[in-house]
Design an enzyme around this catalytic site. Structure first.
Site, PDB file in Angstrom:
ATOM      1  N   GLY A 291       4.989  -6.682   5.342  1.00 14.67           N
ATOM      2  CA  GLY A 291       4.723  -7.683   6.388  1.00 14.67           C
ATOM      3  C   GLY A 291       3.230  -7.846   6.610  1.00 14.67           C
ATOM      4  O   GLY A 291       2.736  -8.960   6.831  1.00 14.67           O
ATOM      5  N   SER A 292       2.498  -6.741   6.536  1.00 17.65           N
ATOM      6  CA  SER A 292       1.043  -6.794   6.686  1.00 17.65           C
ATOM      7  C   SER A 292       0.428  -7.558   5.527  1.00 17.65           C
ATOM      8  O   SER A 292      -0.536  -8.319   5.712  1.00 17.65           O
ATOM      9  CB  SER A 292       0.464  -5.377   6.736  1.00 17.65           C
ATOM     10  OG  SER A 292       0.992  -4.668   7.835  1.00 17.65           O
TER      11      SER A 292
ATOM     12  N   ASP B 171      -2.121  -2.166   9.634  1.00 16.26           N
ATOM     13  CA  ASP B 171      -2.290  -2.148   8.178  1.00 16.26           C
ATOM     14  C   ASP B 171      -2.797  -3.475   7.617  1.00 16.26           C
ATOM     15  O   ASP B 171      -3.031  -3.581   6.406  1.00 16.26           O
ATOM     16  CB  ASP B 171      -0.945  -1.834   7.492  1.00 16.26           C
ATOM     17  CG  ASP B 171      -0.451  -0.425   7.779  1.00 16.26           C
ATOM     18  OD1 ASP B 171      -1.279   0.444   8.122  1.00 16.26           O
ATOM     19  OD2 ASP B 171       0.766  -0.193   7.656  1.00 16.26           O
TER      20      ASP B 171
ATOM     21  N   LYS C 282       0.843  -1.207   0.000  1.00 17.34           N
ATOM     22  CA  LYS C 282       0.000   0.000   0.000  1.00 17.34           C
ATOM     23  C   LYS C 282       0.870   1.245   0.000  1.00 17.34           C
ATOM     24  O   LYS C 282       2.033   1.217   0.436  1.00 17.34           O
ATOM     25  CB  LYS C 282      -0.935   0.028   1.221  1.00 17.34           C
ATOM     26  CG  LYS C 282      -0.241   0.010   2.611  1.00 17.34           C
ATOM     27  CD  LYS C 282       0.261   1.357   3.103  1.00 17.34           C
ATOM     28  CE  LYS C 282       1.100   1.239   4.361  1.00 17.34           C
ATOM     29  NZ  LYS C 282       1.854   2.444   4.718  1.00 17.34           N
TER      30      LYS C 282
ATOM     31  N   PRO D 178       9.842  -4.570  -0.344  1.00 16.38           N
ATOM     32  CA  PRO D 178      10.983  -4.443   0.564  1.00 16.38           C
ATOM     33  C   PRO D 178      10.547  -4.386   2.037  1.00 16.38           C
ATOM     34  O   PRO D 178       9.429  -3.987   2.349  1.00 16.38           O
ATOM     35  CB  PRO D 178      11.632  -3.116   0.160  1.00 16.38           C
ATOM     36  CG  PRO D 178      11.096  -2.800  -1.184  1.00 16.38           C
ATOM     37  CD  PRO D 178       9.773  -3.473  -1.314  1.00 16.38           C
ATOM     38  N   VAL D 179      11.478  -4.796   2.904  1.00 12.12           N
ATOM     39  CA  VAL D 179      11.222  -4.869   4.354  1.00 12.12           C
ATOM     40  C   VAL D 179      11.345  -3.470   4.971  1.00 12.12           C
ATOM     41  O   VAL D 179      12.225  -2.697   4.589  1.00 12.12           O
ATOM     42  CB  VAL D 179      12.275  -5.816   4.993  1.00 12.12           C
ATOM     43  CG1 VAL D 179      12.094  -5.898   6.505  1.00 12.12           C
ATOM     44  CG2 VAL D 179      12.197  -7.200   4.362  1.00 12.12           C
ATOM     45  N   ALA D 180      10.473  -3.158   5.935  1.00 16.34           N
ATOM     46  CA  ALA D 180      10.516  -1.881   6.678  1.00 16.34           C
ATOM     47  C   ALA D 180      10.653  -0.699   5.730  1.00 16.34           C
ATOM     48  O   ALA D 180      11.508   0.164   5.879  1.00 16.34           O
ATOM     49  CB  ALA D 180      11.653  -1.885   7.708  1.00 16.34           C
TER      50      ALA D 180
HETATM   51  O1  C5P Z   1       0.185  -1.781  14.111  1.00 12.95           O
HETATM   52  P1  C5P Z   1       1.598  -1.926  13.661  1.00 12.95           P
HETATM   53  O2  C5P Z   1       2.288  -3.134  14.246  1.00 12.95           O
HETATM   54  O3  C5P Z   1       1.785  -1.844  12.193  1.00 12.95           O
HETATM   55  O4  C5P Z   1       2.350  -0.656  14.256  1.00 12.95           O
HETATM   56  C1  C5P Z   1       3.740  -0.610  14.361  1.00 12.95           C
HETATM   57  C2  C5P Z   1       4.095   0.537  15.293  1.00 12.95           C
HETATM   58  O5  C5P Z   1       3.783   1.798  14.654  1.00 12.95           O
HETATM   59  C3  C5P Z   1       3.317   0.592  16.603  1.00 12.95           C
HETATM   60  O6  C5P Z   1       3.926  -0.218  17.576  1.00 12.95           O
HETATM   61  C4  C5P Z   1       3.403   2.069  16.959  1.00 12.95           C
HETATM   62  O7  C5P Z   1       4.662   2.390  17.518  1.00 12.95           O
HETATM   63  C5  C5P Z   1       3.326   2.741  15.603  1.00 12.95           C
HETATM   64  N1  C5P Z   1       1.942   3.129  15.261  1.00 12.95           N
HETATM   65  C6  C5P Z   1       1.372   4.204  15.905  1.00 12.95           C
HETATM   66  N2  C5P Z   1       0.082   4.553  15.606  1.00 12.95           N
HETATM   67  C7  C5P Z   1      -0.616   3.874  14.668  1.00 12.95           C
HETATM   68  C8  C5P Z   1      -0.045   2.782  13.980  1.00 12.95           C
HETATM   69  C9  C5P Z   1       1.250   2.421  14.302  1.00 12.95           C
HETATM   70  O8  C5P Z   1       1.980   4.850  16.763  1.00 12.95           O
HETATM   71  N3  C5P Z   1      -1.864   4.258  14.404  1.00 12.95           N
END
Ligand code: C5P
Length: 314
Positions: free
Chosen positions: A109-110, A143, A12, A101-103
């Site tokens: 990953g999602s 995501d 995305k 790609p990663v990160a």
């Molecule tokens: O939900 P996900 O594992 O993708 O989020 C990764 C990190 O991104 C969370 O641990 C948080 O630090 C940050 N995040 C956030 N607010 C969001 C989504 C993600 O702070 N709405």
């Protein structure tokens, strides 16, 4: 033993990403517009010995954890929990073929987690409805529900509450991959730091303002009518300034894309991938070549969007 089942799921980009204040649970309230793009992960699942085994090949495979923290492995356990399947009796082999790609701010990953849910639901014949799959997905990451749904959608809450946006547009995106990675929590933390350091309001990071963040209705109108130049002009990401602060080299990438006629340029999600809206697929191919030749990214690809969410492959 049944044969392997394979599903694909898209990366995305966030066309707009407005970030509110941090919540007590550590997440930030978001208002975003997701668009699924034609850069896809494939996940195959098959019955195996007790437990869950993950293998990864393709783009950045060596940097993907293959233990219990892997999002696909977590998706297997989540589906087993709700369906009562005992993984010590009916184990699963998961094979991930990565193209995202990663990160990179592209939710690769999602996408792996979303594809795993769809493939495994088919392998096990558990036939969960869309809503139950989306609830499971939201528990895996902010995501992941969008990886299931695809297309174009407004995301609110953590980004997991989705409202589809329907429009006629078929867009050409260019994704410019950076040499390094950015950690999502670190980029959110940098946004909080920049906002705290400029309490009067720093235009680069925008004050979160009172109440939940919202998406501009002007962008939604542009998407509903397929007005690509307007969509390009309205691309906007609150995480761009913190991503640039952590990786200043991205500035040159955004600039080269804009100079080469991109309708819009934005850091994707928490970065470091830069996304450009091209006028058409030919312009997209030229733009990708120009970005690569200018040495402002590791690689660049031209991809269509929107594309559909996670689905089985025949
Ligand atoms: O939900 P996900 O594992 O993708 O989020 C990764 C990190 O991104 C969370 O641990 C948080 O630090 C940050 N995040 C956030 N607010 C969001 C989504 C993600 O702070 N709405």
């Amino acid at each position: 033993m049944s044969a392997a089942v394979t599903a694909r799921a898209p990366a995305k980009v966030n066309l707009v990403l407005k970030v509110g204040d941090p919540r007590p649970d550590g997440f930030h309230e978001l208002a975003t517009v997701f668009a699924a793009v034609g850069l896809e992960e494939q996940v195959s699942v098959a019955d195996g010995p007790a437990g869950v085994r993950v293998t990864v090949d393709g783009e950045g495979a060596r940097r993907v954890p293959i233990g219990p923290a892997n999002l696909a492995a977590r998706a297997v356990r989540a589906l087993a929990d709700v369906t009562g399947i005992d993984l010590s009796i009916r184990g699963v082999d998961v094979a991930i073929r990565k193209r995202v790609p990663v990160a990179a701010g592209l939710a690769g990953g999602s996408a792996d987690a979303a594809a795993t849910l769809v493939a495994l639901d088919a392998l096990w014949g558990t036939a969960l409805d869309g809503e139950r799959l989306r609830v499971l997905a939201a528990g895996l990451g902010s995501d992941v529900p969008f990886g299931l749904v695809g297309g174009t959608a407004v995301g609110t809450g953590r980004g997991h509450l989705l409202d589809p946006v329907v429009g006629p547009g078929n867009y050409s995106w260019v994704l410019a991959f950076a040499a390094g990675e950015l950690s999502t929590p670190r980029v959110f933390a940098e946004l909080d730091r920049m906002r705290a350091a400029a309490p009067g309001g720093d235009p680069a990071v925008g004050a979160p303002g009172p109440g939940a963040p919202t998406v501009s209705p002007v962008l939604l109108d542009a998407l509903r009518t397929g007005d690509a130049p307007a969509v390009g002009e309205l691309l906007d990401n609150d995480l761009q300034a913190p991503a640039l602060s952590l990786m200043p080299s991205l500035r040159a990438c955004l600039q080269v894309g804009s100079e080469r006629g991109a309708l819009g340029a934005v850091v994707s999600g928490s970065g470091p991938t830069c996304a450009f809206l091209a006028a058409d697929s030919g312009h997209g191919a030229d733009l990708a070549a120009a970005l690569t030749a200018a040495g402002v990214c590791r690689a660049a690809v031209s991809v269509p969007g929107p594309v559909t969410g996670a689905s089985l492959l025949a």
